[in-house]
Enzyme design. Structure first.
Site, PDB file in Angstrom:
ATOM      1  N   LYS A 230       0.369  -4.386   0.280  1.00  0.00           N
ATOM      2  CA  LYS A 230      -0.160  -3.467   0.949  1.00  0.00           C
ATOM      3  C   LYS A 230      -0.349  -2.279   0.340  1.00  0.00           C
ATOM      4  O   LYS A 230      -1.278  -1.945   1.049  1.00  0.00           O
ATOM      5  CB  LYS A 230      -0.711  -4.585   2.176  1.00  0.00           C
ATOM      6  CG  LYS A 230      -0.868  -6.227   1.710  1.00  0.00           C
ATOM      7  CD  LYS A 230      -1.048  -7.185   3.085  1.00  0.00           C
ATOM      8  CE  LYS A 230      -0.146  -6.647   4.484  1.00  0.00           C
ATOM      9  NZ  LYS A 230       0.896  -7.866   3.646  1.00  0.00           N
ATOM     10  N   GLU A 446      31.641 -27.891  -0.562  1.00  0.00           N
ATOM     11  CA  GLU A 446      30.770 -27.070  -1.462  1.00  0.00           C
ATOM     12  C   GLU A 446      30.521 -28.107  -2.716  1.00  0.00           C
ATOM     13  O   GLU A 446      29.607 -28.273  -3.696  1.00  0.00           O
ATOM     14  CB  GLU A 446      31.184 -25.305  -2.040  1.00  0.00           C
ATOM     15  CG  GLU A 446      31.160 -24.934  -0.970  1.00  0.00           C
ATOM     16  CD  GLU A 446      29.641 -24.753   0.031  1.00  0.00           C
ATOM     17  OE1 GLU A 446      28.226 -24.950  -0.872  1.00  0.00           O
ATOM     18  OE2 GLU A 446      29.405 -24.973   0.987  1.00  0.00           O
TER      19      GLU A 446
HETATM   20  P1  ADP Z   1       3.333  -4.070   2.951  1.00  0.00           P
HETATM   21  O1  ADP Z   1       2.619  -3.122   3.389  1.00  0.00           O
HETATM   22  O2  ADP Z   1       2.879  -5.868   2.416  1.00  0.00           O
HETATM   23  O3  ADP Z   1       4.215  -4.787   4.072  1.00  0.00           O
HETATM   24  P2  ADP Z   1       4.554  -2.263   1.203  1.00  0.00           P
HETATM   25  O4  ADP Z   1       3.372  -2.008   0.657  1.00  0.00           O
HETATM   26  O5  ADP Z   1       4.804  -1.550   2.642  1.00  0.00           O
HETATM   27  O6  ADP Z   1       4.746  -3.745   1.931  1.00  0.00           O
HETATM   28  O7  ADP Z   1       5.676  -2.493   0.881  1.00  0.00           O
HETATM   29  C1  ADP Z   1       6.939  -2.258   0.874  1.00  0.00           C
HETATM   30  C2  ADP Z   1       7.862  -1.120  -0.275  1.00  0.00           C
HETATM   31  O8  ADP Z   1       7.983  -2.723  -1.256  1.00  0.00           O
HETATM   32  C3  ADP Z   1       7.120  -0.285  -0.898  1.00  0.00           C
HETATM   33  O9  ADP Z   1       7.218   0.923  -0.623  1.00  0.00           O
HETATM   34  C4  ADP Z   1       7.537  -0.339  -2.566  1.00  0.00           C
HETATM   35  O10 ADP Z   1       8.913   0.236  -2.044  1.00  0.00           O
HETATM   36  C5  ADP Z   1       8.212  -1.840  -2.802  1.00  0.00           C
HETATM   37  N1  ADP Z   1       6.385  -2.763  -3.543  1.00  0.00           N
HETATM   38  C6  ADP Z   1       6.481  -4.238  -3.104  1.00  0.00           C
HETATM   39  N2  ADP Z   1       5.161  -4.272  -3.111  1.00  0.00           N
HETATM   40  C7  ADP Z   1       5.385  -3.852  -4.241  1.00  0.00           C
HETATM   41  C8  ADP Z   1       4.825  -4.117  -6.416  1.00  0.00           C
HETATM   42  N3  ADP Z   1       3.954  -4.769  -6.132  1.00  0.00           N
HETATM   43  N4  ADP Z   1       5.298  -2.802  -6.931  1.00  0.00           N
HETATM   44  C9  ADP Z   1       6.134  -1.728  -6.924  1.00  0.00           C
HETATM   45  N5  ADP Z   1       7.496  -2.197  -5.634  1.00  0.00           N
HETATM   46  C10 ADP Z   1       6.351  -2.399  -4.433  1.00  0.00           C
HETATM   47 ZN    ZN Z   2      26.934 -26.824   3.158  1.00  0.00          ZN
END
Ligand code: ADP
Ligand code: ZN
Length: 633
Positions: A230, A446
């Site tokens: 987001k 397992e």
């Molecule tokens: P949120 O704000 O939804 O909690 P973030 O935008 O902070 O999530 O996402 C954290 C990190 O995860 C980003 O900085 C990126 O590196 C990675 N990430 C998340 N979604 C994507 C995506 N769709 N494509 C590429 N990287 C992503």
């Molecule tokens: Zn187990």
């Protein structure tokens, strides 16, 4: 990178602080000194009379202590002493003979003399250590006082900074010249990106919309699980439109004094308007905007902050050019006032990535990392169902770290696998040595999971079995869902229960009924939780088919159970849960008894190889039988 501006404390305030300390220190010194030295001017009395007074039983002197050239005279009924010098100004001792009556003696004569002058005590001539002690007695409290005041001043200063220097210190600005994020950096999330594309267009060409009388949206709400990108997408909107990006997190407001949150909001909006067109991003908006009736109402501070956000948004001119993007993973928790038209009236859902999106995300994060030809990102995408973009970014980073630690020039598939398992279950505990007994127990445990899972028709295929301990677990058996599915049938869930029981049942078959270990506790917990969920939430009980027992907002509670159902129903639920787990144990036992030779063979293979992949498992499990008694359909 966020550009943060921190307020530096002024140099001048340091000087003021030290002057205050010095003043306090002097104050302390003089106070302590007055405690230890004679009070008031002393009238001069001949020493002989002092000694006489001391020796007189009705005299007022309790004790005379001779300390080098000093006399300490303690009066009766007081514990402070009066100090005087036995030297005259020229340096010769006064009435030496009188004072030092006993000093010349030693042995028996000395004790006789001291018996005669009982109240005169002789102490060692004041040495270096006496001075040191004096200094310590005065100095230590002063040092303590200084530290105390110092820390108090510091605290006061930092509180000042927090409350006066707000906004400037905390709001982060990603200007257009900072590292720009574009939509191409966000993999997957196509629908969300499309919606946001429109917002970019508003920011770029507001006139186009205004001419047609279209209202430019003020607030966009991004809803989705943590780590789904987001923040990344909000930054991409700013990046695509080349406008400044101001960001703040709802949880930061929580640590503020009353009123500070609201004034920071004001400041943030003022700054954004000055730099318009621009974007304000409010992360975790649920932290300030949760429903006022939920959990006994929001705190005063939260409410003020929220109100300020609403006031600012209502006060927007159509052409202010500021768009507020907020993120939350709890839309259901948000105050309705926030979602009304003119506020956050555009909602964009951001969901966990599906398999092809996971592959795209992995590609983004491996773009600038050297990988060798063995690396299979598609396979990794296949086994990471349920992972967020942030998890995948984390795996990519861990893989690079693993490769660097192993001194590989390029990231190998083994590095990738280790990284995945590390992120999924916690780092491998290579150092934990298991004894032979534990290893054997784990191997059978397992193997039990694997065989039950393999044999039952509605269970996912076994992907990998290992007895190398990781995180809190002794070993792990992985089952791979062939594709992401939204629904699960009761047959699948019952097979999951049975295979979870497989571990403990295998231990029982090999080591005996009473040889129960703690190794199965997390399996049993899983069974308890899943079977309860099946009964209470999914309507899967035998006698309670199609009946659910939600405990949330049903609006009424029975007093006996504290839940929205009667004690009888509670008993029925417990019964149904027990029926499910008993059935699971019986099915697991039937499968393992029917396949005892395979159980032995698999456990042996595990003891030898520790980790078995699909291709190693296939020849062992190929001949496993499905006993008729466990068939459900
Ligand atoms: P949120 O704000 O939804 O909690 P973030 O935008 O902070 O999530 O996402 C954290 C990190 O995860 C980003 O900085 C990126 O590196 C990675 N990430 C998340 N979604 C994507 C995506 N769709 N494509 C590429 N990287 C992503
Ligand atoms: Zn187990």
């Amino acid at each position: 990178m966020p550009q943060t501006v921190k307020k530096q404390p002024a140099k001048g305030s340091n000087v003021v602080r030290w002057i205050v300390f010095l003043f306090l220190a002097i104050l302390c010194c003089s106070f302590l000194a007055s405690m230890m030295t004679p009070d008031g001017p002393i009238e001069e009395v001949p020493l002989s009379s002092v000694i006489a007074r001391a020796n007189d039983e009705n005299g007022d002197i309790a004790k005379i202590t001779v300390e080098g050239s000093n006399l300490k005279i303690t009066l009766k009924g007081k514990d402070r002493y009066t100090q005087t010098s036995r030297k005259d100004p020229s340096g010769t001792l006064y009435e030496q003979g009188l004072i030092d009556q006993c000093a010349e003696f030693n042995g028996e004569e000395l004790s006789n003399c001291q018996a005669k002058y009982p109240i005169i005590e002789y102490t060692e001539v004041s040495s270096f250590w006496d001075y040191a002690l004096d200094i310590a007695i005065i100095g230590i409290p002063i040092i303590i006082v200084i530290f105390f005041f110092n820390s108090m001043m510091r605290q006061a200063q930092s509180m000042n900074n927090q409350s006066m220097g707000f906004g400037k210190a905390k709001a982060k600005l990603y200007g257009p010249d900072k590292k720009r994020v574009l939509f191409k950096d966000v993999a997957g999330n196509e629908a969300a990106k499309q919606d946001l594309e429109e917002v970019v267009d508003f920011l770029k060409e507001p006139k186009k919309y205004e001419k047609l009388g279209a209202k430019i949206p003020r607030g966009v709400l991004l809803a989705g699980d943590p780590g789904t990108g987001k923040t990344l997408m909000a930054r991409a909107v700013a990046g695509e439109a080349s406008v400044p990006f101001f960001s703040i997190s709802g949880s930061e407001f929580a640590e503020m004094f009353v009123g500070v949150g609201a004034s920071r909001v004001r400041d943030l909006f003022a700054k954004a308007k000055k730099n318009a067109p621009s974007i304000i991003f409010i992360d975790e908006i649920d932290a300030v905007a949760h429903k006022r009736d939920a959990r006994g109402g929001a705190g005063r501070e939260d409410e003020q902050t929220l109100n300020q956000i609403l006031v600012e948004m209502d006060g927007f001119d159509n052409d202010s050019g500021v768009i507020v993007i907020a993120a939350t993973n709890r839309v259901d928790m948000l105050d309705k006032a926030l979602l009304r038209p003119g506020r956050f009236d555009r909602h964009i859902n951001v969901s966990l990535p599906e398999r092809k999106d996971r592959l795209e995300i992995l590609k983004v994060h491996f773009k600038n990392k050297p990988i060798d030809s063995s690396v299979d990102l598609d396979a990794l995408a296949a086994k990471t169902a349920g992972s967020s973009g942030a998890d995948l970014a984390n795996i990519a980073n861990e893989a690079a770290i693993t490769a660097a630690r192993e001194r590989h020039k390029e990231i190998t598939n083994a590095d990738l696998t280790e990284a995945f398992e590390r992120v999924a279950i916690g780092p491998e505990r290579k150092s934990k040595v298991m004894n032979d007994n534990e290893r054997k127990l784990t191997a059978y445990h397992e193997a039990g999971h694997a065989i039950v899972g393999h044999v039952l028709p509605d269970s996912d295929p076994v992907h990998k079995v290992t007895i190398i301990p990781r995180g809190h677990t002794g070993g792990v058996t992985w089952f791979l869902p062939p594709e992401d599915r939204s629904y699960k049938s009761i047959y699948e869930l019952k097979d999951i229960l049975a295979r979870a029981m497989g571990g403990r049942i295998a231990e029982k078959l090999i080591f005996g009924e009473d040889a129960v270990t703690t190794g199965a506790s997390s399996d049993l917990k899983h069974v308890a939780e899943l079977s309860k969920e099946m009964i209470v939430e999914e309507g899967m009980g035998k006698q309670t088919r199609n009946l659910v027992f939600p405990e949330g907002d049903m609006g009424y509670y029975t007093i006996a159970t504290g839940k929205p159902y009667s004690e009888k129903t509670a008993e029925l639920i417990d019964q149904e849960v027990k029926t499910l787990s008993d059935e699971a144990a019986l099915r697991a036992e039937a499968v393992l008894k029917a396949n005892k030779p395979i159980l032995d063979k698999l456990a042996e293979a595990l003891l030898k190889q520790e980790t078995l992949e699909e291709k190693d498992l296939e020849p062992i499990l190929r001949d496993a039988k499905l006993p008729a008694s466990v068939k459900l359909h």
